[in-house]
Design an enzyme around this catalytic site. Structure first.
Site, PDB file in Angstrom:
ATOM      1  CE1 TYR A 174      -1.989   7.759  -0.090  1.00  0.00           C
ATOM      2  CE2 TYR A 174      -1.839   5.495   0.659  1.00  0.00           C
ATOM      3  CZ  TYR A 174      -2.582   6.632   0.435  1.00  0.00           C
ATOM      4  OH  TYR A 174      -3.902   6.642   0.730  1.00  0.00           O
ATOM      5  CG  HIS A 205      -9.360   1.745  -7.031  1.00  0.00           C
ATOM      6  ND1 HIS A 205      -9.757   2.997  -6.614  1.00  0.00           N
ATOM      7  CD2 HIS A 205      -8.251   1.453  -6.313  1.00  0.00           C
ATOM      8  CE1 HIS A 205      -8.915   3.422  -5.675  1.00  0.00           C
ATOM      9  NE2 HIS A 205      -8.000   2.511  -5.486  1.00  0.00           N
ATOM     10  CG  PHE A 206      -4.960  -0.648  -9.950  1.00  0.00           C
ATOM     11  CD1 PHE A 206      -4.408  -0.804 -11.194  1.00  0.00           C
ATOM     12  CD2 PHE A 206      -5.320  -1.782  -9.218  1.00  0.00           C
ATOM     13  CE1 PHE A 206      -4.223  -2.063 -11.727  1.00  0.00           C
ATOM     14  CE2 PHE A 206      -5.141  -3.045  -9.759  1.00  0.00           C
ATOM     15  CZ  PHE A 206      -4.591  -3.176 -11.019  1.00  0.00           C
ATOM     16  CG  HIS A 207      -6.202   0.634 -15.242  1.00  0.00           C
ATOM     17  ND1 HIS A 207      -6.213  -0.607 -14.652  1.00  0.00           N
ATOM     18  CD2 HIS A 207      -5.236   0.585 -16.195  1.00  0.00           C
ATOM     19  CE1 HIS A 207      -5.298  -1.380 -15.237  1.00  0.00           C
ATOM     20  NE2 HIS A 207      -4.701  -0.690 -16.174  1.00  0.00           N
ATOM     21  NE  ARG A 237      -6.706  -7.619  -9.374  1.00  0.00           N
ATOM     22  CZ  ARG A 237      -5.931  -7.040  -8.443  1.00  0.00           C
ATOM     23  NH1 ARG A 237      -6.328  -6.986  -7.179  1.00  0.00           N
ATOM     24  NH2 ARG A 237      -4.788  -6.495  -8.741  1.00  0.00           N
ATOM     25  NE  ARG A 238      -3.514 -10.066  -9.948  1.00  0.00           N
ATOM     26  CZ  ARG A 238      -2.586 -10.176  -9.020  1.00  0.00           C
ATOM     27  NH1 ARG A 238      -2.745 -11.005  -8.043  1.00  0.00           N
ATOM     28  NH2 ARG A 238      -1.501  -9.460  -9.074  1.00  0.00           N
ATOM     29  CG  HIS A 298      -2.092   1.053   0.778  1.00  0.00           C
ATOM     30  ND1 HIS A 298      -3.047   0.850  -0.199  1.00  0.00           N
ATOM     31  CD2 HIS A 298      -2.252   2.313   1.185  1.00  0.00           C
ATOM     32  CE1 HIS A 298      -3.768   1.936  -0.338  1.00  0.00           C
ATOM     33  NE2 HIS A 298      -3.303   2.844   0.482  1.00  0.00           N
TER      34      HIS A 298
END
Lengths: 166, 555
Positions: free
Chosen positions: B229, B376-378, B441-442, B225
């Protein structure tokens, strides 16, 4: 340190919202008991049959009380073992009536897998050496695909099953 | 020295060469990783099979490792070295250490990449045990991490030397931010380094028989995580201290920016369990405690949002405005150095909301490991962070090469940003919806058992292929712009835009530079969040796992 007046208002509002949000999820978790799965229960992954739940004859669906069911599963690359039916054929679909309470209990014989009944809250990591459990009420009729949602190798996308709520 | 004059002074060639080397690797990674992403969306559309028996999970691993670990780390180190060089300077020794860092990381990257490409490491970038890749993969990763530490300690040294020469002065804001980010990176990557060096390497080489799976996962997410950041903070540096200069304004508040970075340092690490909410071996109470700690990053995020929009408003009003939101129109929308990061900021609003959902104790159950997470992370990494990095590259690359961002290239940059936005909106929205419907996913293309539920997923996978194609066009355009800026744009001077403080700004409190206090609190928080559950995990360990090679196609 100097903070702008509006910034103070904004931060107070933001932090208050955060506290309320955390209180709501804390209330749901500790008073309503909606924790995500966690069973701190270990097992020897090289000999899962030694555990009562994972003996070959105990795999798959069993009715434990009126409207209450348990489903025992052994995951391995790239298969969910739900036991066999009367004709000794591997079970691929779990059938339960609408409104029943189902306790899913699963462990892995080899690598890390996922177990998700798509469209429900049944969603667990399945790790070697650990037992995963999740109890859910099957409120909606329909066919729900079980997918392995944690990458477990190059046959990962061929690992699935089905829950049929009638 | 006048800030603007320093902003216009080009680096000595030997410094610029180091910083540019990191940029070359960044943009090669973008092209390679992006191509892999395009192929993935094609495969999952169900209309395309990979040629030459290439495995879907090989390209998925390349995509994750190259874009998630290589592109980001190289860009960040290069950008941060440039920031340090500009604000506190670099000595010959430090520059040499910078090269050591660069070469270690590059050799590690090539080792890992080759291992993946020959099919010996189809383990995805999370490399969960007990899937066992070839040892060269883990050794390559260890080299990348250790190489980045060399960079980090060089940055620490640069600020230390400057402080000694400028007794009693406060450190330049950007140098302070770089040091915070690298501190967080070193503290966090200790977790993954221990996992790789102590657990994975001896185990994959056969020196130890078994591995503790849950310990390796917990160490990975202790790092996993803060990693996001580490990607985000350089974007924050640009938002706080560079964008104000580009739009013709001043720094909003030096002390507020420092405080936000300190809070991010403290709250980015003791939060890894929110990635492990659905795991069987961790006590739910500790999961909840880490959820609460995770949510604390909402506070610096709100501070950042406020100060950025305050800068926009103050600057817009200084240039003349007509109404409550009139200042908004006065922003330099035609300047890609502003426009690309601005779109990134806008994407961070839905991205951040999605993050709150993912990290929540129960809401996560519906979306855990579904393609919602990928969506989300895209939004967060691949839009917010990457568009800001592009925004930085538009001035950093020409500044380093002594060229100019021409009007035509600026226009191409605007078009690039729009293409990116359109492609990502289509792809990410489709991913979010498919995830809510339960799509995993994946996973390679699969119709599973068939049925109505799976049919609903496939339509969204087609939409992802359309979005992915548009994004790849964006990547090609960005690569073209990079090559132009690096080699062919007309010679000249492009500004290194660092915003100055207002003359009448209030003094920054000294406590904000007291490293002992902030590192101490960070370590205390980590100890609080991890000690008891870690003891728990180790005490209640199942037998260890032997390496599994065949599930990933290693014979």
């Amino acid at each position: 340190m100097h903070l702008h007046k509006y910034e103070k208002v904004w931060l107070t509002f933001g932090m208050a919202s955060l506290v309320i949000f955390l209180l709501i999820i804390g209330f749901a978790a500790f008073w309503k008991g909606t924790h995500p799965q966690s069973h701190l229960e270990t097992i020897d992954q090289n000999n899962v049959e030694a555990h009562d739940s994972f003996k070959p004859e105990n795999l798959g669906l069993t009715e434990v009380a009126d409207g209450k069911y348990k489903v025992n599963i052994v995951a391995s690359a790239f298969n969910y073992d739900f036991g066999v039916d009367k004709d000794e054929k591997a079970v691929k679909t779990i059938r339960v009536p609408q409104g029943s309470t189902v306790l899913f209990t699963i462990t892995s014989k080899d690598v890390v897998h996922g177990f998700q009944v798509a469209g429900t809250n049944v969603n667990m990591m399945v790790e070697p050496g650990h037992i995963s459990r999740y109890e859910a009420v099957m409120k909606n009729k329909g066919e729900f695909t079980i997918v392995c949602n944690e990458y477990c190798g190059i046959g990962h996308h061929q690992m699935f099953g089905k829950v049929e709520v009638y | 020295m006048d800030g603007t004059e320093n902003n216009l002074r080009l680096f000595p060639k030997k410094d610029a060469r180091l910083y540019m080397s990191f940029m070359y690797v960044t943009f090669v990674s973008l092209l390679v990783g992006g191509l892999m992403g395009l192929l993935q969306t094609f495969v999952r559309s169900g209309r395309f099979t990979l040629p030459f028996n290439i495995n879907y999970y090989t390209i998925l691993t390349v995509h994750g490792v190259i874009l998630g670990l290589v592109l980001t780390t190289f860009f960040i180190l290069g950008f941060q070295f440039a920031l340090m060089g500009k604000t506190v300077g670099i000595s010959d020794k430090q520059r040499n250490a910078g090269w050591v860092s660069f070469w270690m990381m590059l050799v590690g990257t090539i080792m890992a990449a080759v291992t993946i490409l020959v099919g010996e490491a189809n383990v995805l970038y999370t490399f969960y045990a007990p899937l066992a890749a070839h040892p060269a993969f883990y050794i390559g990763l260890a080299l990348v991490i250790i190489g980045s530490w060399v960079g980090a300690f060089t940055n620490f040294r640069q600020l230390y030397v400057w402080k000694k020469a400028h007794k009693g002065e406060k450190s330049p804001l950007l140098a302070f931010m770089v040091v915070i980010n690298m501190l967080m990176w070193v503290i966090a990557s200790l977790g993954v380094a221990i996992a790789v060096v102590v657990q994975f390497i001896p185990w994959s080489l056969g020196y130890t028989e078994t591995i503790n799976v849950l310990v390796s996962r917990t160490l990975f997410w202790y790092f996993g995580h803060p990693l996001v950041y580490f990607w985000l903070l350089p974007a924050y540096m640009a938002w706080y201290a560079i964008i104000p200069k580009i739009i013709g304004g001043k720094l909003f508040s030096d002390s507020l920016a420092r405080l936000a970075f300190i809070l991010l340092l403290m709250f980015s690490i003791p939060v890894g369990f929110h990635h492990q909410l659905t795991e069987p071996g961790i006590d739910p109470t500790w999961k909840f405690i880490q959820v609460v700690l995770t949510m604390m990053v909402v506070i610096p995020s709100l501070m950042t949002a406020f100060s950025i929009f305050a800068t926009f408003e103050i600057t817009g009003r200084k240039k003349g405005f007509s109404s409550l939101f009139g200042w908004f129109k006065k922003l330099p929308w035609g300047d890609v150095r502003f426009f690309a990061p601005f779109v990134g900021m806008a994407a961070f609003i839905p991205g951040g909301i999605g993050g709150i959902i993912n990290a929540s104790h129960q809401m996560n159950a519906l979306v855990h490991n579904t393609i919602w997470i990928t969506g989300h992370f895209h939004l967060t990494i691949a839009t917010t962070v990457i568009l800001t990095y592009f925004g930085i590259a538009y001035w950093l690359v020409p500044h380093l090469t002594g060229r100019r961002l021409t009007k035509q290239l600026n226009k191409l940059g605007i078009i690039q940003t729009i293409i990116w936005t359109v492609g990502m909106t289509i792809m990410s929205t489709a991913m979010h919806i498919q995830g809510l419907l339960g799509g995993p996913r994946r996973s390679a293309y699969s119709e599973y058992a068939g049925g109505a539920q799976v049919d609903t997923w496939i339509g969204y996978q087609l939409a992802q292929a359309i979005g992915g194609t548009i994004l790849f066009i964006g990547i090609l355009l960005m690569t073209y712009i990079f090559i132009k800026l690096a080699f062919f744009a007309p010679r000249g001077v492009e500004e290194f835009p660092i915003a100055a403080e207002d003359e009448d700004a209030q003094k920054t409190p000294k406590i904000l530079e007291n490293w002992y206090v902030w590192i101490g609190i960070t370590i205390a928080l980590i100890a609080f969040a991890y000690t008891i559950p870690m003891i728990d995990i180790i005490k209640h360990s199942p037998p260890g796992s032997v390496p599994f090679k065949w599930p990933i196609g290693r014979m």
